[in-house]
Write a protein that holds these residues in place. Structure first.
Motif, short mmCIF file in Angstrom:
data_model
loop_
_atom_site.label_atom_id
_atom_site.label_comp_id
_atom_site.label_asym_id
_atom_site.label_seq_id
_atom_site.Cartn_x
_atom_site.Cartn_y
_atom_site.Cartn_z
N ALA A 1 -27.45 -21.32 -39.68
CA ALA A 1 -27.61 -22.51 -40.14
C ALA A 1 -26.73 -23.76 -38.65
O ALA A 1 -26.84 -24.66 -38.56
CB ALA A 1 -26.59 -23.37 -41.13
N HIS A 2 -26.72 -22.47 -37.70
CA HIS A 2 -26.35 -23.19 -36.12
C HIS A 2 -26.62 -23.37 -34.94
O HIS A 2 -26.61 -22.90 -34.10
CB HIS A 2 -24.08 -22.76 -36.10
N VAL A 3 -27.77 -22.36 -35.46
CA VAL A 3 -28.63 -21.93 -34.04
C VAL A 3 -29.42 -23.13 -33.56
O VAL A 3 -29.76 -24.09 -34.50
CB VAL A 3 -29.60 -21.30 -34.20
N VAL A 4 -29.56 -23.32 -32.62
CA VAL A 4 -29.75 -24.46 -32.00
C VAL A 4 -31.33 -23.85 -31.48
O VAL A 4 -32.25 -25.39 -31.03
CB VAL A 4 -28.67 -25.02 -30.61
N LYS A 5 -30.92 -23.33 -30.66
CA LYS A 5 -32.03 -22.76 -30.14
C LYS A 5 -32.61 -21.30 -30.11
O LYS A 5 -31.29 -20.69 -29.76
CB LYS A 5 -32.76 -23.09 -28.82
N ALA B 1 -28.46 -19.42 -28.89
CA ALA B 1 -27.76 -20.52 -28.70
C ALA B 1 -27.17 -20.91 -30.01
O ALA B 1 -27.59 -21.84 -30.50
CB ALA B 1 -28.51 -22.39 -28.11
N TYR C 1 -24.29 -22.87 -31.88
CA TYR C 1 -23.49 -23.92 -32.24
C TYR C 1 -22.28 -24.00 -32.61
O TYR C 1 -22.05 -23.42 -34.16
CB TYR C 1 -24.64 -25.37 -32.71
N CYS D 1 -21.86 -24.86 -27.09
CA CYS D 1 -22.67 -23.95 -27.82
C CYS D 1 -21.98 -22.56 -26.83
O CYS D 1 -22.02 -22.49 -25.97
CB CYS D 1 -24.52 -23.99 -27.16
N LEU E 1 -27.69 -22.84 -20.70
CA LEU E 1 -27.35 -24.21 -21.70
C LEU E 1 -27.48 -24.81 -21.90
O LEU E 1 -27.69 -25.81 -22.13
CB LEU E 1 -25.99 -23.79 -21.99
N LEU F 1 -30.15 -26.77 -22.29
CA LEU F 1 -30.45 -27.90 -23.13
C LEU F 1 -30.14 -28.70 -23.97
O LEU F 1 -29.67 -28.55 -24.96
CB LEU F 1 -30.38 -26.36 -24.14
N GLU G 1 -31.38 -31.02 -26.78
CA GLU G 1 -31.52 -30.28 -27.94
C GLU G 1 -30.67 -30.47 -28.27
O GLU G 1 -30.18 -30.32 -29.83
CB GLU G 1 -32.26 -28.71 -27.60
N ILE G 2 -29.02 -29.35 -27.88
CA ILE G 2 -27.79 -29.88 -28.73
C ILE G 2 -27.61 -31.01 -29.09
O ILE G 2 -27.10 -31.33 -29.62
CB ILE G 2 -27.15 -29.35 -27.62
N PHE H 1 -29.14 -31.39 -32.34
CA PHE H 1 -28.74 -30.55 -33.74
C PHE H 1 -27.42 -31.33 -33.73
O PHE H 1 -27.48 -31.58 -35.24
CB PHE H 1 -28.30 -29.05 -32.52
N HIS I 1 -27.23 -32.24 -37.70
CA HIS I 1 -26.09 -32.01 -38.69
C HIS I 1 -24.90 -32.38 -39.40
O HIS I 1 -24.38 -32.73 -38.35
CB HIS I 1 -25.73 -30.22 -37.89
#
Ligand code: SF4
Lengths: 468, 194
Positions: A14-18, A26, A28, A159, B180, B183, B186-187, B190, B194
């Motif tokens: 549930a926490h994988v961003v990539k 990566a 979160y 992350c 990172l 990214l 994308e973060i 996310f 969420h």
């Protein structure tokens, strides 16, 4: 049947961003804790790169590792420690991070204040530049220690890059004997697995002996996961967990809380989830434990003899075993029971919560410490300290000749003035007995708060079952 | 931030045949009070190197016989505290590679994040390395990152594992934060969903 997953896998996924081929995931991070020792170089890195903190609201700072435990209202005497705490202050102000500084009612050991303030919740990912971040896993989350470069990653991007560890389930079933605490369970498990036996794994603790523990006790267990090499340890949340969280300062309140509890109830491993390794222990086999050597895997039942070289499971460890016993000034094959101690340290993120202090106070009420020992009780946080005073535990400690100090890591790692002198023996409720951990040439026996309290009264290593 | 690039290293080595060397030994807690990454090498293995009055002890780093950029140590190296200072102090002292038959997880990560290469070999090969150094302290050891191989003077060798991503980072001298930061969008996304 849908794919069966462990609790660990559910939270991780549930926490994988990539997640991309050949790269670590990566991940979160929901909650990030920082302290004065492992954060300055990370903030420096941000400055050099010209980046801001990605989401300052998700980071909480406190000063704990090298703070004095006396006269905290005065400036820190030791120049380097003072500089580190001042640097933390400056960094938090500059980057907009909340800091519970010395004197603040929420200040304390980072792994004590998170849960206490309701910042630590089920289902989260939690990191801190400190290996005992595993403590928070007691609430059913993924919590692990990281290095300073990773602290910088979290500050810069919220992350961390991580490879998924293997999973291990450790089940402890049955009923604990009188005088046996969570600390004994974990010292027992580590003595079975060795100081490296869980390297590469994330551990889930289960079984009725674990289920029946309070939150404080569960934190003690998860805290020491790192002592067998594991990245962390977790326990599925249940009513005990929800009751502990309810009403805490930063915990969700009212309807939001109720709604979350419903979600948290789903946080458990599926019945047929596969672990890379499953181990089972019988609670009835666990006795009060103590370590005799210089790594936490060197633990025995307090009534057992120290092993001899020939009894070692792994013969390649002969050299380090002998070196270790020499350091400790102990003879192979001798008894540890009755060994005189010089210091008793009741503190650290392993055992300095209010429950620990109550247990100790309960045992020493109306008794006096032995003349040959000095006893330090260092509460895990300002809140624990205040609570202890409110309950009158301070009076009991005072009457027993114990010193109740102010919160911090203290003699757990001896970065402040609280050091065990060279050659002296300390029975300690902390988590590490490494050479010099509590001060240069100090000698540490790790044990439960009850065993430590018993030694304070008798002046020597004692089987607490003879006193309870 | 760019770090030194690692390709191949040929060097003599310092043998430390002790198991379970924890990060408290590598850099004792009282030296963690600095606020920069530099200067930790001076206090590497401080309590094994010096007496409390700062006079040197009989310890391998004080023994001129063994020098070089490779540290060879017993199994479970770097256990205990997560302090990255352990990796910094080993690097700052001048080592670029640590060879052992087993590394603690956090230490391994910390080392890789700081251009210090942890090389895990089999117990047998580790013994062989110790024996080779004991026989001849001037024996060179070659650590070839591109081939992922450790080669001894007698030609014997063993290959080691390294994650492909980390290998690319080390050979190019870039780090996780660079990746990172790329990214960030994308973060943000996310966080929103969420
Ligand atoms: S109490 Fe000890 S183990 Fe816990 S965070 Fe402080 S130094 Fe680390």
């Amino acid at each position: 049947m849908p794919q069966q997953k462990t609790l660990f896998d559910k939270i991780w996924d549930a926490h994988v961003v990539k997640s991309s081929e050949g790269h670590p995931d990566a991940l979160y991070i929901d909650r990030h804790f920082i302290h004065e020792v492992t954060s300055p170089q990370a903030f420096d890195g941000l400055r050099k790169r010209g980046v801001k903190v990605f989401n300052p609201a998700r980071t909480t700072a406190t000063a704990d590792h090298n703070v004095p435990t006396k006269d905290q209202h005065l400036p820190i005497k030791e120049a380097l420690s003072r500089h580190q705490v001042e640097t933390l202050r400056k960094n938090c102000a500059e980057f907009g991070v909340e800091l519970y500084d010395l004197g603040h009612p929420y200040q304390g050991i980072v792994h004590i204040i998170g849960p206490e303030l309701g910042l630590t919740l089920p289902g989260m990912t939690i990191v801190c530049g400190d290996s005992h971040t595993s403590t928070h896993g007691a609430f059913g989350n993924i919590a692990f220690g990281i290095g300073t470069s990773e602290v910088e990653q979290v500050l810069a991007t919220q992350c961390v890059l991580q490879y998924r560890p293997k999973t291990m389930k450790i089940e402890v079933n049955g009923t604990l004997s009188k005088g046996v605490l969570a600390k004994d369970i974990i010292l027992y498990i580590i003595s079975k697995l060795s100081a490296s036996g869980a390297t590469g794994y994330f551990v889930e603790y289960a079984g009725d002996a674990i289920r029946n523990l309070s939150m404080e006790a569960r934190m003690t267990i998860c805290n020491m996961s790192i002592e067998m090499g594991a990245r962390g340890g977790l326990i599925a949340p249940d009513e005990t967990t929800f009751n502990y969280i309810k009403g805490r300062k930063f915990a969700p309140q009212g309807e939001t809380f109720d709604r979350l509890v419903e979600q948290w109830r789903q946080l458990k491993s599926d019945d047929n989830a596969a672990y890379d390794l499953v181990l089972t222990f019988d609670a009835a086999d666990i006795a009060p434990m103590i370590t005799y050597g210089t790594n936490p895997g060197m633990g025995i039942k307090v009534t057992d003899r120290i092993p001899t070289v020939n009894e070692l499971k792994d013969l390649s460890e002969q050299t380090s075993f002998s070196k270790s016993l020499e350091y400790m000034g102990l003879e192979p094959g001798s008894a540890i029971l009755g060994k005189a101690v010089d210091y008793v340290f009741i503190g650290s993120c392993t055992n300095a919560r209010i429950e620990d202090l109550r247990l100790v106070a309960n045992m020493v009420q109306g008794k006096k410490k032995a003349d040959n020992v000095e006893v330090w009780v260092v509460p895990g946080s300002k809140q624990v300290e205040n609570q202890a005073r409110e309950e009158g535990l301070d009076k009991i400690f005072e009457a027993a000749g114990f010193q109740l100090r102010q919160p911090g890591c203290s003699a757990c790692l001896g970065m402040n003035e609280d050091k065990i002198p060279a050659g002296k023996y300390c029975i300690s409720t902390s988590n590490r007995n490494f050479e010099g951990r509590q001060g240069p040439k100090s000698r540490t026996f790790l044990a439960s708060p009850l065993s430590a309290a018993a030694a304070a009264i008798t002046g020597k290593v004692t089987d607490v079952r003879s006193l309870v | 931030m760019s770090k030194e690039k690692f390709i191949t290293l040929k060097s003599t080595a310092v043998p430390l045949s002790i198991e379970n060397i924890d990060t408290d030994q590598i850099i004792p807690a009282r030296f963690l009070k600095a606020t920069t990454r530099e200067g930790f090498g001076e206090n590497l293995f401080r309590d094994w190197r010096y007496n409390s009055d700062d006079t040197p002890k009989d310890f391998i780093l004080n023994n001129g016989t063994y020098t070089g950029k490779i540290l060879v140590a017993g199994k479970n190296f770097g256990c205990g505290s997560s302090r990255e200072h352990a990796a910094w102090s080993i690097y700052d002292y001048g080592f670029r590679v640590v060879i052992s038959s087993f590394f603690a997880d956090i230490f391994k990560n910390n080392a890789l994040n700081n251009a210090l290469l942890p090389v895990q070999v089999s117990d047998e090969f580790l013994k062989k390395i110790f024996a080779a150094i004991e026989k001849n302290p001037a024996t060179p050891i070659t650590v070839d990152l591109s081939q992922q191989k450790v080669v001894l003077e007698d030609g014997s060798s063993e290959s080691f594992d390294i994650n492909a991503y980390k290998k690319t980072c080390l050979t190019n001298g870039y780090d996780d934060i660079d990746y990172l930061l790329s990214l960030r969008d994308e973060i943000r996304h996310f966080e929103l969903v969420h």
